[in-house]
Design a protein around this motif. Structure first.
Motif: not given
Length: 297
Positions: A96-97, A68-69, A167-169, A173-174
């Motif tokens: 990664p997020m 994933f990374r 996940l939405k949070a 942030a991204i």
């Protein structure tokens, strides 16, 4: 010669074929020493030479998280997932997020497609376990399995809905840190009970693991109940926890298997766009850009 012997004997403890050769033979001449040195060189320089290219066998979830990374380092990131509640997906994308939310990155687009279990209709797994009454004749079965409305509610309220909120949070942030990034995320609820988790990274790498079936006791102290659980953090089956294939492998078989899983996912995703649950678990299945960011962009 003595130095070479010492080196080879030490390496023999680490490399099984070489170790077997050293146990059965004596280093009598330079030709044999040269042969063993060549074997050692090949083993070190081509550690995967005997492995099927583009085939992954992971005994630990850390290796999946490494994939994933690596996938999140691309400019265009696509993640497809199917499973029960997204719990293991969030675990895999956490690092990664978080990096994407901490700094500006070169990634220009980030897309999620997520298929989860529909938990508002009866199902046998996860479900209730009811002890089988004692019979006059021996019976190997100890429990009956049946739907558990209480457990489906527990999964919805303690896992699926909170995971979607998390996940939405993360995506908010991204987007705040990388306002020009093109982000999309949608959830669709499956008509069937998943028997395994499936991850597809950047439309190339496919990873899967089956759900284990295990009896468990859940609920608060004093009002606990027995369930048959679909064990999400899968145990080892043989020596593997996750297996995977690469769509650009040099192995024809690996490419065919990867294409098979990707095509299956595409078919399911399209069908679930046409077939919706009457009473969905997730009422807002699409992530939308926060209003304040839209106004300032």
């Amino acid at each position: 010669m003595l130095a070479l012997t010492a080196v080879l004997q030490g390496a023999g403890a680490l490399i099984a074929p070489l170790g077997d050769a050293l146990k059965d033979q004596q280093l009598l001449g330079g030709s044999f020493a040269s042969l063993i040195a060549l074997i050692l060189y090949d083993a070190i320089s081509e550690p995967d030479s005997k492995e099927a290219a583009g085939v992954y066998v992971f005994a630990d979830s850390d290796y999946l998280h490494d994939e994933f990374r690596d996938a999140f380092s691309d400019r265009s990131v696509h993640v497809d997932f199917s499973g029960f509640t997204m719990e293991t997906l969030l675990e895999a994308i956490a690092v990664p997020m978080r990096k994407m939310a901490d700094r500006e990155v070169h990634t220009v687009e980030l897309h999620f497609r997520i298929i989860i279990a529909h938990l508002n209709l009866p199902m046998g797994l996860p479900g209730a376990l009811v002890p089988v009454p004692r019979a006059s004749e021996p019976d190997t079965a100890k429990y009956y399995f049946r739907d558990s409305e209480k457990n489906r509610e527990r999964m919805r309220e303690e896992f699926t809905k909170p995971n979607w909120t998390r996940l939405k949070a993360m995506l908010n942030a991204i987007q705040a840190k990388n306002p020009r990034m093109n982000i999309s995320c949608e959830i669709r609820e499956a008509t069937q009970i998943p028997d395994r988790k499936l991850y597809i990274l950047n439309r190339e790498r496919v990873f899967t693991t089956p759900y284990g079936i295990e009896p468990d006791t859940v609920g608060p102290q004093g009002s606990q109940y027995e369930i048959l659980d679909a064990q999400g953090f899968a145990p080892l089956y043989g020596r593997a926890r996750y297996i995977g294939w690469h769509r650009k492998s040099s192995s024809h078989q690996a490419r065919e298997i990867a294409d098979h899983y990707i095509a299956c996912y595409e078919n399911l995703w399209q069908k679930l766009g046409e077939i919706k649950p009457e009473h969905p678990v997730i009422g807002d299945p699409r992530w939308t850009r926060p209003r304040q960011q839209s106004a300032s962009a």
